[in-house]
Design a protein around this motif. Structure first.
Motif, PDB file in Angstrom:
ATOM      1  N   GLU A  25      49.104  32.437  36.551  1.00  0.00           N
ATOM      2  CA  GLU A  25      48.449  31.135  36.482  1.00  0.00           C
ATOM      3  C   GLU A  25      49.307  30.072  35.784  1.00  0.00           C
ATOM      4  N   ASN A  38      50.709  29.611  44.181  1.00  0.00           N
ATOM      5  CA  ASN A  38      49.430  30.305  44.286  1.00  0.00           C
ATOM      6  C   ASN A  38      48.663  29.848  45.529  1.00  0.00           C
ATOM      7  N   ASN A  40      44.963  29.846  47.200  1.00  0.00           N
ATOM      8  CA  ASN A  40      43.545  30.006  46.893  1.00  0.00           C
ATOM      9  C   ASN A  40      42.786  30.148  48.214  1.00  0.00           C
ATOM     10  N   SER A  45      37.288  31.037  46.514  1.00  0.00           N
ATOM     11  CA  SER A  45      37.849  29.976  45.683  1.00  0.00           C
ATOM     12  C   SER A  45      37.004  28.719  45.842  1.00  0.00           C
ATOM     13  N   SER A 121      42.828  34.618  44.348  1.00  0.00           N
ATOM     14  CA  SER A 121      44.134  33.970  44.288  1.00  0.00           C
ATOM     15  C   SER A 121      45.209  34.949  44.723  1.00  0.00           C
ATOM     16  N   ASN A 123      49.467  35.380  44.638  1.00  0.00           N
ATOM     17  CA  ASN A 123      50.682  34.854  44.018  1.00  0.00           C
ATOM     18  C   ASN A 123      51.879  35.144  44.911  1.00  0.00           C
TER      19      ASN A 123
END
Length: 202
Positions: A25, A38, A40, A45, A121, A123
């Motif tokens: 984050e 990231n 979402n 989300s 999320s 990454n």
């Protein structure tokens, strides 16, 4: 965009330490020159977000550029779309690579794929590297020789060092040597006796 020369300047141990401590984050984190972005997904989300990378042609006309991307942690498949002519949408990607001539304003959009869309999320570690040269003969095959080192290679190539053996080596034990020698002599004597006495029984 990163320079080609910078790709050989990373210290593997230091980069591995950074990878192990990376916070998804947090912003502006880099590992081997990769930056964290990231995704979402819309299902879980509050705000759907599918990040884009844009190739900026300023000062790199005639050069080639490579884009590399990998999910972190591994296993979260994603999709890549682009507005470039001839680019086919790629999905369920775990190691993404695109390399071609620099096209000003070309965009690459990253989104979730199937099961990864159930996450809150995803990454992705991404980076863009530009060739040092823009001479036709020098960059013609540049895409075939780029340094395609993904962050996961830091873990895959980490050497596993076995702990030093602290036990006693039997070959260096005098008592073991003595017992072994005695057994060997007894065995040889027994064989000689058997060979000698066998004819007596016939």
């Amino acid at each position: 965009l990163q320079t080609e020369a910078a790709q050989d300047e990373y210290d593997s141990e230091a980069e591995l330490k950074t990878l192990m401590e990376i916070e998804p984050e947090a912003s502006r984190q880099t590992v081997l020159g990769y930056s964290m972005i990231n995704i979402n997904p819309p299902n879980y989300s509050e705000v759907k977000y599918s990040p884009c990378l844009t190739v900026d042609k300023n000062d790199v006309a005639g050069h080639k550029v490579v884009i590399l991307a990998q999910p972190y942690p591994l296993g979260e498949g994603f999709c890549v779309d682009s507005d470039m002519d001839g680019f086919a949408r790629q999905c369920n990607v775990n190691e993404f690579k695109w390399c071609n001539d620099v096209v000003d304003g070309a965009q690459f959009q990253f989104s979730c794929y199937q099961q990864s869309c159930e996450k809150s999320s995803i990454n992705i570690l991404v980076k863009m590297v530009v060739s040092e040269s823009n001479e036709g003969g020098e960059v013609e095959y540049w895409c075939d020789s780029t340094n395609d080192t993904y962050p996961s290679s830091l873990i895959r190539t980490k050497p596993n060092v076995a702990p030093d053996y602290e036990g006693q080596d039997p070959s260096q034990n005098k008592e073991a040597k003595k017992d072994s020698s005695a057994f060997s002599n007894t065995a040889q004597l027994f064989i000689l006796c058997v060979v000698f006495f066998i004819p007596c029984f016939f």
